[in-house]
Design a protein around this motif. Structure first.
Motif, PDB file in Angstrom:
ATOM      1  N   LYS A  53       0.831  -1.203   0.000  1.00 26.22           N
ATOM      2  CA  LYS A  53       0.000   0.000   0.000  1.00 26.22           C
ATOM      3  C   LYS A  53       0.868   1.257   0.000  1.00 26.22           C
ATOM      4  O   LYS A  53       0.572   2.230  -0.699  1.00 26.22           O
ATOM      5  CB  LYS A  53      -0.947   0.002   1.205  1.00 26.22           C
ATOM      6  N   ILE A  54       1.929   1.221   0.776  1.00 28.22           N
ATOM      7  CA  ILE A  54       2.825   2.379   0.831  1.00 28.22           C
ATOM      8  C   ILE A  54       3.581   2.531  -0.485  1.00 28.22           C
ATOM      9  O   ILE A  54       3.713   3.639  -1.019  1.00 28.22           O
ATOM     10  CB  ILE A  54       3.802   2.251   2.014  1.00 28.22           C
ATOM     11  N   ALA A  55       4.045   1.399  -1.030  1.00 27.51           N
ATOM     12  CA  ALA A  55       4.740   1.453  -2.317  1.00 27.51           C
ATOM     13  C   ALA A  55       3.833   2.024  -3.395  1.00 27.51           C
ATOM     14  O   ALA A  55       4.257   2.863  -4.210  1.00 27.51           O
ATOM     15  CB  ALA A  55       5.207   0.045  -2.705  1.00 27.51           C
ATOM     16  N   ARG A  56       2.580   1.591  -3.408  1.00 32.87           N
ATOM     17  CA  ARG A  56       1.636   2.102  -4.406  1.00 32.87           C
ATOM     18  C   ARG A  56       1.400   3.599  -4.225  1.00 32.87           C
ATOM     19  O   ARG A  56       1.319   4.359  -5.202  1.00 32.87           O
ATOM     20  CB  ARG A  56       0.306   1.351  -4.305  1.00 32.87           C
ATOM     21  N   ALA A  57       1.302   4.038  -2.972  1.00 28.66           N
ATOM     22  CA  ALA A  57       1.013   5.450  -2.695  1.00 28.66           C
ATOM     23  C   ALA A  57       2.110   6.375  -3.183  1.00 28.66           C
ATOM     24  O   ALA A  57       1.851   7.557  -3.456  1.00 28.66           O
ATOM     25  CB  ALA A  57       0.780   5.644  -1.198  1.00 28.66           C
ATOM     26  N   ILE A  58       3.338   5.866  -3.298  1.00 29.97           N
ATOM     27  CA  ILE A  58       4.437   6.744  -3.716  1.00 29.97           C
ATOM     28  C   ILE A  58       4.900   6.457  -5.145  1.00 29.97           C
ATOM     29  O   ILE A  58       5.915   7.004  -5.580  1.00 29.97           O
ATOM     30  CB  ILE A  58       5.632   6.641  -2.737  1.00 29.97           C
ATOM     31  N   MET A  59       4.153   5.632  -5.892  1.00 33.57           N
ATOM     32  CA  MET A  59       4.512   5.332  -7.281  1.00 33.57           C
ATOM     33  C   MET A  59       4.584   6.597  -8.134  1.00 33.57           C
ATOM     34  O   MET A  59       5.410   6.708  -9.037  1.00 33.57           O
ATOM     35  CB  MET A  59       3.499   4.358  -7.893  1.00 33.57           C
TER      36      MET A  59
END
Length: 322
Positions: free
Chosen positions: A151-157
């Protein structure tokens, strides 16, 4: 002076009710969040915290007031604001029918990121968050900790300037919490502003540059942890757990030497004192005179949790003994 990445001006949100009288969930919050800081936003359930966050992240339209992201009005141009913000919701809103990599790539496509660039970023983030070996597995097979990292990785894509973390470590074991926070601190060092909500008071106390506390839809305080602690009437608290707790004890305890204020919280008598070395003998003698049994006593310096309770609990609730 640090630049401001997020500003709210007299932000309000009211909901219609059956009675016809609007319910004011947020009553005029004004605050600044500086670029590059870790900013804590705390409040009890029903304080208007979630409503505020939903307005800050374009998920809810405000009744009045304004929100500025990097100097531009979010109210006037929410689509442009979304380019600069990342959101990690408390609930799992990943597409469980897609793989980890597909979740990242589709998110990038939403923001119009070139396919080659998206794949390179996905490679980097999957490695950064320790998900490379599981990148082609469906998200429905992920543990809670793995899903939170994704979720965090997706949020900063899309490389936002500010990321909103809504209860990011709820339900995670201590090991996963440490892993996530190490990753967040690294992200912050790279320049990303972090806007954090949490019920784990040790997180903002240890990690946040500044903290805001809201209650009943209004801002109660904002500042560094030390500045918030300075708002307390004392530096130390004596905690007394008595077998027989009565509300009358609060007024009696105020007569003890060096005691500035007294409350009851969760069945524990809390004696606020500005003395570094309070007269514990006087306190113990007083307990003996009450004719009740002392089950526990401890002395502690004021914590952020103490400040939170002091600012958000009604006196009636704090003294909730018979």
């Amino acid at each position: 002076m640090a630049e401001v990445i997020l500003r709210t001006e007299n932000l309000k949100k009211a909901y219609a009710t059956k009675s016809g009288k609007p319910h004011e969930a947020v009553k005029g919050i004004t605050m600044d969040v500086k670029k590059g800081e870790i900013f804590g936003f705390l409040g009890p359930n029903g304080a208007g915290k979630s409503t505020t966050i939903n307005m800050l992240t374009t998920q809810l339209i405000s009744t009045s007031g304004d929100i500025y992201i990097d100097g531009e009005s979010l109210v006037d141009n929410p689509a442009k604001a979304r380019q600069k913000i990342g959101v990690v919701a408390q609930h799992n809103n990943l597409d469980r029918g897609l793989t980890a990599r597909e979740n990242l790539i589709y998110h990038a496509m939403y923001f119009g990121i070139d396919k080659d660039v998206a794949n390179k970023r996905a490679d980097d983030l999957l490695e950064k968050f320790g998900l490379t070996d599981r990148q082609h597995d469906y998200v429905k097979t992920y543990s809670g900790g793995m899903a939170q990292r994704l979720k965090i990785a997706r949020a900063i894509m899309h490389e936002p300037e500010i990321i909103f973390l809504d209860e990011p470590t709820t339900g995670l074991d201590p090991a996963y919490r440490e892993i996530l926070w190490n990753q967040m601190l690294e992200l912050n060092k790279e320049g990303t502003t972090i806007f954090l909500t949490t019920h784990y008071m040790e997180e903002p106390e240890q990690l946040c540059d500044r903290v805001a506390i809201v209650d009943k839809g209004e801002m109660q305080a904002i500042g560094t942890v030390d500045e918030l602690k300075a708002m307390m009437p004392t530096n130390n608290i004596v905690y007394l757990r008595l077998k027989d707790m009565k509300e009358a004890y609060t007024e009696q305890a105020k007569e003890l030497p060096g005691i500035d204020d007294v409350t009851i919280q969760d069945g524990v008598l809390q004696l606020y004192t500005s003395e570094k070395h309070p007269d514990l003998n006087a306190i113990l003698n007083w307990v003996n005179e009450l004719g009740t049994t002392l089950e526990d006593i401890r002395l502690s310096q004021v914590s952020l949790n103490d400040v939170f309770i002091y600012l958000t609990e009604d006196k009636k609730e704090m003294k909730g003994a018979e």
